[in-house]
Design a protein around this motif. Structure first.
Motif, PDB file in Angstrom:
ATOM      1  N   VAL A  73      46.371  42.052  41.159  1.00  7.40           N
ATOM      2  CA  VAL A  73      46.701  41.897  39.746  1.00  7.40           C
ATOM      3  C   VAL A  73      47.141  43.256  39.238  1.00  7.40           C
ATOM      4  CG1 VAL A  73      45.849  41.254  37.453  1.00  7.40           C
ATOM      5  CG2 VAL A  73      45.007  40.041  39.474  1.00  7.40           C
ATOM      6  N   MET A 101      49.421  43.759  31.504  1.00 11.49           N
ATOM      7  CA  MET A 101      49.946  42.435  31.226  1.00 11.49           C
ATOM      8  C   MET A 101      51.329  42.641  30.605  1.00 11.49           C
ATOM      9  SD  MET A 101      46.545  40.456  29.866  1.00 11.49           S
ATOM     10  CE  MET A 101      47.220  38.809  30.047  1.00 11.49           C
ATOM     11  N   CYS A 111      51.274  37.777  29.911  1.00 14.40           N
ATOM     12  CA  CYS A 111      51.008  37.177  31.217  1.00 14.40           C
ATOM     13  C   CYS A 111      50.503  38.228  32.194  1.00 14.40           C
ATOM     14  CB  CYS A 111      52.287  36.574  31.789  1.00 14.40           C
ATOM     15  SG  CYS A 111      52.879  35.114  30.939  1.00 14.40           S
ATOM     16  N   LEU A 112      49.680  37.785  33.132  1.00 11.94           N
ATOM     17  CA  LEU A 112      49.284  38.632  34.254  1.00 11.94           C
ATOM     18  C   LEU A 112      50.441  38.696  35.235  1.00 11.94           C
ATOM     19  CD1 LEU A 112      45.726  37.190  35.001  1.00 11.94           C
ATOM     20  CD2 LEU A 112      46.241  39.407  33.972  1.00 11.94           C
ATOM     21  N   HIS A 148      40.848  40.908  32.330  1.00 14.91           N
ATOM     22  CA  HIS A 148      41.751  42.005  32.672  1.00 14.91           C
ATOM     23  C   HIS A 148      41.526  43.175  31.729  1.00 14.91           C
ATOM     24  CE1 HIS A 148      45.572  44.222  32.749  1.00 14.91           C
ATOM     25  NE2 HIS A 148      45.610  43.854  34.006  1.00 14.91           N
TER      26      HIS A 148
END
Length: 123
Positions: free
Chosen positions: A45, A49, A60-61, A83
């Motif tokens: 990840v 974002m 969004c990631l 996150h």
């Protein structure tokens, strides 16, 4: 009389169909690959974002399966994962199929199994 016989056959056929056993994956909420250990995978990840548009503007990631892969946008979030901007992650996740997903939603649900690494992004 003949119409009633046909109607009875149709009703009986529908009742039998409704009682039949579904396939193993039907209604279970998971794909066969998501059952048990085979359903887990590791993803990266990104540290930030990004702006994206689903039904409307959102964040969004950015995820990928390995360091050589291109980043993909993930609109739906990851259940159990929060996150933090500036941190890169390597996660073990489980995928589950979403039964009857909404038209504007994903047919997959990602669920956090374990945070494998959490490192500050390089400036």
């Amino acid at each position: 009389m003949r119409t009633n016989a046909w109607l009875a056959l149709i009703v009986v056929g529908m009742a039998i169909e409704g009682c039949s056993n579904p396939s193993p994956a039907a209604g279970s909420g998971t794909t066969p690959a998501a059952a048990g250990a085979e359903g887990t995978r590791d993803i990266e990840v990104d540290s930030q974002m990004v702006d994206c548009t689903g039904v409307g503007p959102q964040k969004c990631l950015r995820i990928r399966n390995n360091p050589q892969a291109e980043w993909e946008l993930w609109y739906s979030g990851i259940e159990g994962f929060t996150h933090k901007a500036g941190m890169k992650y390597r996660l073990r996740i489980r995928e589950e199929k979403v039964p009857n997903p909404p038209a504007d939603g994903s047919s997959l649900r990602l669920i956090l199994v374990e945070v494998l690494e959490q490192t500050p992004a390089k400036p």
